[in-house]
Design an enzyme around this catalytic site. Sequence first.
Site: not given
Ligand code: SF4
Length: 347
Positions: A157-158, A189, A288, A110, A330, A90, A103, A114, A117, A212-213
């Site tokens: 993704g990271e 990020s 959101n 990933c 995401c 995406e 973005c 998280c 996500c 991302s905290l």
């Molecule tokens: S927020 Fe980022 S690091 Fe966390 S699972 Fe989603 S894509 Fe991966």
Amino acid sequence: MEDIYNYTLEELTKFCQAADYPRFLAQQVFNWIYRRRLEDFILMTNVSKDARKFLEDNFFFPRLKSLKKEESSDGTVKFLFGLSDGAAIESVYIPERERFTLCLSTQVGCKYACKFCASGRDGFQRNLAASEIINQYLSVSKDLNSKVTNIVFMGIGEPLDNLPNLIKAIQIFLEPKGLGFGKNKICVSTSGIIPGIREFAAASLGVKLSVSLHAAEDGTRTKIMPVNKKYPLKELIAVVKEFSLGQKRSVMFEYALIKGFNDSLRDAAALGKLIKGFDAKVNLINCNSSFEGFEPSPDEAIVEFTQELKKRGIFYFLRKSRGGDINAACGQLKAKFEKPNQGFRST
Ligand code: SF4
């Protein structure tokens, strides 16, 4: 045959020189493909016929397949692109006054899972090539016929898990003879991958970093970001501080406010304490949509939270969630395309 978007100017120059073509050939090609957006070597009229044939024999222009496009009432546009191996990624276009942000995704899936996500839920499939990162930008700007002023690596993704291809893509974005983005206009990020932040700093690209905290205490953060077990806050903040001092750059911390989870006065105080003493800012955003029990923070809690940050001298932005009606966070469009489910935020 080579994918032309995988080449930095330096690499293309070397490739052409190795075949006895002058170094300016690569500059001509960059000008045609990134400034004039041409996708055909034969039409590069200031390039000799012989060089055009050489380019045609050695390179191809890859295509991303447009699978889905959704437009929000606030102008946000989300794209789902199909890759040559059938995977999907995406990209999200976010217009906001004079800023037009894109973005981008850096991986298919990933591994960091998280909790909030959608991208992390199906696990990791593969890294994107630099070309697939660049091509998201080229495809979106062509489709919308609109400018993009800012690039954020905050999609699927990271990014720091795919550093060689990320670095190459950033070099192509920054190349003055090509896309010519300013260093201030690109932000990477991360979910907080400590060795990745160190390596990223060593590459000295000069672009921005955001982390991302989403929580300022290990127990709370680990609940939603399992990566925190491996890279806990004290060590993470130390390496971010090093990055900020070394690169002479402010670092942005992303903090999604979640009702009753991380939005109390105590949470704000912990956040203030954690990031005090170096050049850092906080990007606050209310989540959101509800996902596995997470709900947006109420207005009163946000007011108290921000007052506490202000009291502690922490600089923050309070951003509106964008594209809520099109699942613009995401992994949501991809998830919706495959099966109906939701998430709210990415790194
Ligand atoms: S927020 Fe980022 S690091 Fe966390 S699972 Fe989603 S894509 Fe991966």
